[in-house]
Write a protein that holds these residues in place. Structure first.
Motif, short mmCIF file in Angstrom:
data_model
loop_
_atom_site.label_atom_id
_atom_site.label_comp_id
_atom_site.label_asym_id
_atom_site.label_seq_id
_atom_site.Cartn_x
_atom_site.Cartn_y
_atom_site.Cartn_z
N PRO A 107 3.45 12.26 -13.97
CA PRO A 107 4.91 12.18 -13.84
C PRO A 107 5.37 11.93 -12.42
N HIS A 108 4.68 12.48 -11.44
CA HIS A 108 5.05 12.22 -10.04
C HIS A 108 4.84 10.75 -9.69
N ALA A 109 3.74 10.17 -10.17
CA ALA A 109 3.47 8.76 -9.89
C ALA A 109 4.51 7.87 -10.55
N ARG A 110 4.86 8.19 -11.77
CA ARG A 110 5.83 7.36 -12.49
C ARG A 110 7.19 7.37 -11.79
N GLU A 111 7.55 8.53 -11.26
CA GLU A 111 8.81 8.66 -10.52
C GLU A 111 8.85 7.74 -9.30
N ARG A 112 7.70 7.58 -8.67
CA ARG A 112 7.66 6.86 -7.40
C ARG A 112 7.46 5.35 -7.55
N MET A 113 7.05 4.90 -8.73
CA MET A 113 6.69 3.50 -8.90
C MET A 113 7.80 2.69 -9.57
N ASP A 114 7.84 1.42 -9.21
CA ASP A 114 8.73 0.49 -9.90
C ASP A 114 8.36 0.46 -11.39
N PRO A 115 9.34 0.50 -12.29
CA PRO A 115 9.02 0.55 -13.73
C PRO A 115 8.17 -0.62 -14.21
N ALA A 116 8.41 -1.81 -13.69
CA ALA A 116 7.61 -2.96 -14.11
C ALA A 116 6.17 -2.84 -13.61
N ALA A 117 5.99 -2.35 -12.38
CA ALA A 117 4.64 -2.14 -11.86
C ALA A 117 3.93 -1.06 -12.66
N ALA A 147 8.62 -5.34 -19.87
CA ALA A 147 9.13 -4.95 -18.55
C ALA A 147 9.39 -6.16 -17.65
N GLY A 148 8.93 -7.33 -18.06
CA GLY A 148 9.12 -8.53 -17.24
C GLY A 148 8.36 -8.49 -15.94
N PHE A 149 7.13 -7.94 -15.98
CA PHE A 149 6.37 -7.76 -14.74
C PHE A 149 5.99 -9.10 -14.11
N CYS A 150 6.16 -9.18 -12.81
CA CYS A 150 5.56 -10.24 -12.00
C CYS A 150 5.27 -9.63 -10.63
N LEU A 151 4.29 -10.20 -9.95
CA LEU A 151 3.93 -9.66 -8.65
C LEU A 151 5.08 -9.81 -7.66
N PRO A 152 5.42 -8.77 -6.93
CA PRO A 152 6.49 -8.88 -5.94
C PRO A 152 6.01 -9.67 -4.72
N PHE A 167 -4.53 -4.92 -7.53
CA PHE A 167 -3.21 -4.85 -6.89
C PHE A 167 -2.75 -3.41 -6.63
N GLN A 168 -3.58 -2.64 -5.92
CA GLN A 168 -3.25 -1.23 -5.73
C GLN A 168 -2.08 -1.02 -4.78
N ARG A 169 -1.69 -2.06 -4.05
CA ARG A 169 -0.48 -1.92 -3.23
C ARG A 169 0.78 -1.85 -4.08
N LEU A 170 0.67 -2.13 -5.38
CA LEU A 170 1.80 -1.87 -6.28
C LEU A 170 2.07 -0.37 -6.39
N ALA A 171 1.02 0.44 -6.22
CA ALA A 171 1.16 1.89 -6.33
C ALA A 171 1.52 2.54 -5.00
N HIS A 172 0.99 1.98 -3.90
CA HIS A 172 1.22 2.57 -2.57
C HIS A 172 0.97 1.50 -1.53
N ALA A 173 1.73 1.52 -0.46
CA ALA A 173 1.61 0.48 0.57
C ALA A 173 0.22 0.41 1.17
N ASP A 174 -0.52 1.52 1.19
CA ASP A 174 -1.85 1.54 1.79
C ASP A 174 -2.93 1.04 0.83
N GLY A 175 -2.60 0.91 -0.44
CA GLY A 175 -3.43 0.22 -1.42
C GLY A 175 -4.89 0.61 -1.44
#
Length: 371
Positions: A26-36, A190-195, A95-103
């Motif tokens: 739940p903490h991760a879901r809160e922090r991530m973009d819904p499409a990611a 969710a219409g996901f595409c890489l940012p 694409f782990q930088r979708l989860a965190h900038a340090d990837g």
């Protein structure tokens, strides 16, 4: 690592109340973009296989032994000539930088700090050379492997393999269960595409293919075959493992080709929905191999008891996937390290409670046969 991660004021912290790896979700879901989130955590179709992976481990019951000597116990294993502190590796995830900038850099550092193996995805969002340079000289780290898909041109695959060898990776993991992407409904809704700023930086851009009505005309030309596996094995000095094997006949064919190991995997439920769960496929593959190859498994592993069950069913080690991403999204490298430590601690507790002083003591007699 990003500069922000070095700022003490912005340093990530483990949230209060984290007792097991599921608490990170739940903490991760809160922090991530819904499409990611839909991309990283969703599955194919109705997500039946995604759910079945977890349910199959839960359905297995342990049959512990008691009053056995446990002094000088150890959870370490030998794998492809390397000593690991425990049978834990991080699964390849894109694409782990979708989860965190340090990837991927954060994940690799955390795995190294915990003595766990790291399998870097070909679709990593950071350069393979940079990730390897962060950890390859770390004392006590686990093995560093590279996962790849065969590219459309063998020359491009060979170039990637040569970069991998030069960077210090110790094995190749060829994914064989995804000649095409699965029909991932959650991701499409969710219409996901890489940012912008996130891409598969280690791969050459692929030219667009003309669209036709014939699906197989588009896919067959690039789908790998056993001949490609034989070619790749001859083209590298690194041990070659195959990831995505569920059928015993394929395990026997891989053994005949001389691969170095197999990973029982259904791609985390992201390719073929209603494919068999990995916990159900694992003992059949183990029987087919008869101990002739190192055997690993992923898919739905969330607890140390799952790790013990996997080893009892014939695996030599396991790979953790989504829980690692949840730890990464929540607290960067610290979160990943904590996830790995939680699972290792639970595994060691399960070993002791099942009367196992070392991994060699774990066998099929610890699994209660179904009625």
């Amino acid at each position: 690592m990003s500069s922000n991660s070095l700022d003490a004021a912005a340093r990530p912290r483990i949230p209060a109340g984290i007792a097991g790896v599921a608490d990170y979700e739940p903490h991760a879901r809160e922090r991530m973009d819904p499409a990611a989130w839909a991309y990283l955590c969703g599955g194919a179709g109705d997500e039946i296989t995604l759910r079945a992976n977890r349910e199959a481990w839960d359905a297995l019951r342990l049959l512990p032994r008691v009053l056995r000597p446990l002094a000088d116990g150890c959870a370490g294993i030998e794998l492809l000539g390397r000593r690991l502190a425990s049978p834990l590796l991080v699964a390849p995830m894109a694409f782990q930088r979708l989860a965190h900038a340090d990837g991927e850099a954060a994940t690799a550092l955390a795995a190294a700090a915990q003595g766990a193996g790291m399998v870097l995805s070909a679709q990593a969002s950071q350069r393979l050379e940079d990730v390897a340079a962060l950890v390859r000289d770390e004392a006590g780290r686990g093995p560093l492997w590279f996962q790849l898909y065969l590219q459309r041109e063998r020359a491009h695959t060979l170039e990637l393999v040569q970069r991998t060898e030069a960077a210090g990776f110790e094995a190749l993991v060829l994914t064989v269960d995804a000649p095409t992407s699965g029909a991932r409904d959650r991701e499409r809704r969710a219409g996901f595409c890489l940012p912008p700023g996130i891409s598969a930086v280690n791969l050459r851009p692929q030219p667009s293919q003309p669209q036709t009505q014939d699906f197989f005309a588009q896919v067959v030309a690039q789908a790998p075959t056993w001949d490609d596996v034989a070619w790749l094995r001859s083209a590298t000095k690194l041990p070659l493992l195959l990831k995505g094997v569920l059928h015993p006949a394929d395990a026997r064919q891989a053994l005949a080709l001389g691969v170095a190991g197999l990973i029982v995997s259904n791609h985390g439920g992201r390719t073929l929905d209603t494919a068999v769960s990995t916990a159900r496929a694992l003992p059949r593959i183990a029987d087919a191999l008869g101990g002739a190859l190192p055997l690993l498994v992923d898919g739905g592993i969330r607890r140390g008891t799952d790790v013990l069950k996997a080893l009892a069913l014939g695996a030599h080690a396991v790979l953790l996937g989504r829980p690692v991403l949840h730890g990464l999204a929540t607290a960067g490298a610290l979160g990943v390290a904590h996830v790995l430590r939680l699972v290792r601690d639970e595994f060691e507790i399960a070993m002791a409670l099942c009367g196992c002083a070392c991994v060699a003591d774990i066998g099929p007699e610890l699994i209660d046969p179904p009625a």
